[in-house]
Design a protein around this motif. Structure first.
Motif, PDB file in Angstrom:
ATOM      1  N   VAL A  30      -3.664  13.466  -6.066  1.00 24.23           N
ATOM      2  CA  VAL A  30      -3.003  12.515  -5.152  1.00 24.23           C
ATOM      3  C   VAL A  30      -3.367  12.858  -3.709  1.00 24.23           C
ATOM      4  N   GLU A  50       2.349   5.944  -6.038  1.00 24.86           N
ATOM      5  CA  GLU A  50       1.962   7.067  -6.913  1.00 24.86           C
ATOM      6  C   GLU A  50       2.602   8.358  -6.398  1.00 24.86           C
ATOM      7  N   THR A  53       6.362   8.273  -7.159  1.00 27.34           N
ATOM      8  CA  THR A  53       6.608   8.515  -8.593  1.00 27.34           C
ATOM      9  C   THR A  53       6.477   9.998  -8.900  1.00 27.34           C
ATOM     10  N   ASN A  54       5.440  10.600  -8.328  1.00 26.13           N
ATOM     11  CA  ASN A  54       5.249  12.043  -8.527  1.00 26.13           C
ATOM     12  C   ASN A  54       6.418  12.818  -7.920  1.00 26.13           C
ATOM     13  N   THR A 209       6.656   1.544 -10.199  1.00 26.58           N
ATOM     14  CA  THR A 209       6.468   2.130 -11.541  1.00 26.58           C
ATOM     15  C   THR A 209       7.828   2.147 -12.260  1.00 26.58           C
TER      16      THR A 209
END
Ligand SMILES: Cc1cccc(C)c1Nc1c(-c2c(F)cccc2F)nc2cccc(C)n12
Length: 219
Positions: A30, A50, A53-54, A209
């Motif tokens: 990332v 992303e 979400t991580n 997500t």
């Protein structure tokens, strides 16, 4: 290192929380994308999605490793996580900004956030908060403990067992600890902005997500 008048149990607790905190960093892939992906508003949003979400996954793992958390009532565990996710993520991203991230990453991340479809009225308090956290020059123990306090703050919606979940002795000058808690107040005000940011993205039909939809009850 924890101060001398810290009891053995407190020292062990601080070390356990620190160990849990340091086990999770933004994955390299990332961070690499941060520098190399395209720069359109859409690409920036996808990258931040992303990252977010991580961050939720990292937050859940960190929380599960806070001593005693898993022995709490299961519904309270969920209520604490959902109630603190935004604040814990603002705190973490503030710490990412003020930490020694590889040169250039911070500027690139800041630029992508500024060009991701978030209106200026939310960008300003967000970066003011990042600067105020950076100005505290917290060491990793303090960052980990402040995040744990944020998560274990019992007055979240739907938490049944409002009894005090954790006490913390901050043996250094007391006003410093008061300043840390003052940041938590500032942090709470960011919840409102975050809700607005999400709904402005929803209005412009941005997709999140499943994990982000679940943690913030977004359809
Ligand atoms: C990863 C990131 C880092 C700094 C700023 C931002 C806007 C993000 N990204 C998001 C955040 C968020 C966060 F992860 C940490 C701090 C404040 C936040 F607004 N929340 C969400 C919710 C849905 C989608 C995204 C892309 N998103």
């Amino acid at each position: 290192p924890p101060p001398p008048n810290c009891s053995r149990e407190q020292r062990a607790l601080i070390q356990a929380i620190l160990k849990a905190y340091e086990r999770h960093q933004i994955p390299h892939d990332v961070a690499k994308k941060l520098l190399h992906d395209q720069y359109s508003v859409e690409e920036n949003f996808l990258l931040l999605t992303e990252m977010a979400t991580n961050q939720v996954q990292v937050l859940v793992e960190f929380t599960k490793n806070i001593p005693g958390f898993l022995s709490l009532d299961h519904e309270d565990q969920i209520a604490l996580l959902k109630g603190s996710a935004v604040e814990a993520m603002f705190l973490r991203s503030a710490q990412v900004f003020s930490s020694k991230t590889p040169a250039g990453h911070t500027e690139v991340l800041e630029d992508r956030i500024r060009k991701s479809g978030i209106s200026e009225e939310f960008i300003i308090p967000m970066f003011n908060f990042y600067k105020s956290i950076g100005g505290l020059h917290m060491n990793p123990e303090e960052q980990a403990l402040l995040t744990a306090i944020t998560i274990l703050t019992p007055d979240r919606p739907y938490v049944k067992d409002q009894s005090k979940l954790c006490t913390l002795h901050h043996p250094h000058e007391p006003q410093y600890f008061a300043r840390l808690l003052g940041r938590l107040t500032e942090l709470r005000s960011l919840n409102h902005y975050h809700t607005e940011i999400i709904s402005s993205w929803r209005v412009s039909d941005h997709k999140f997500t499943p994990l982000l939809c679940e943690i913030w009850d977004v359809q």
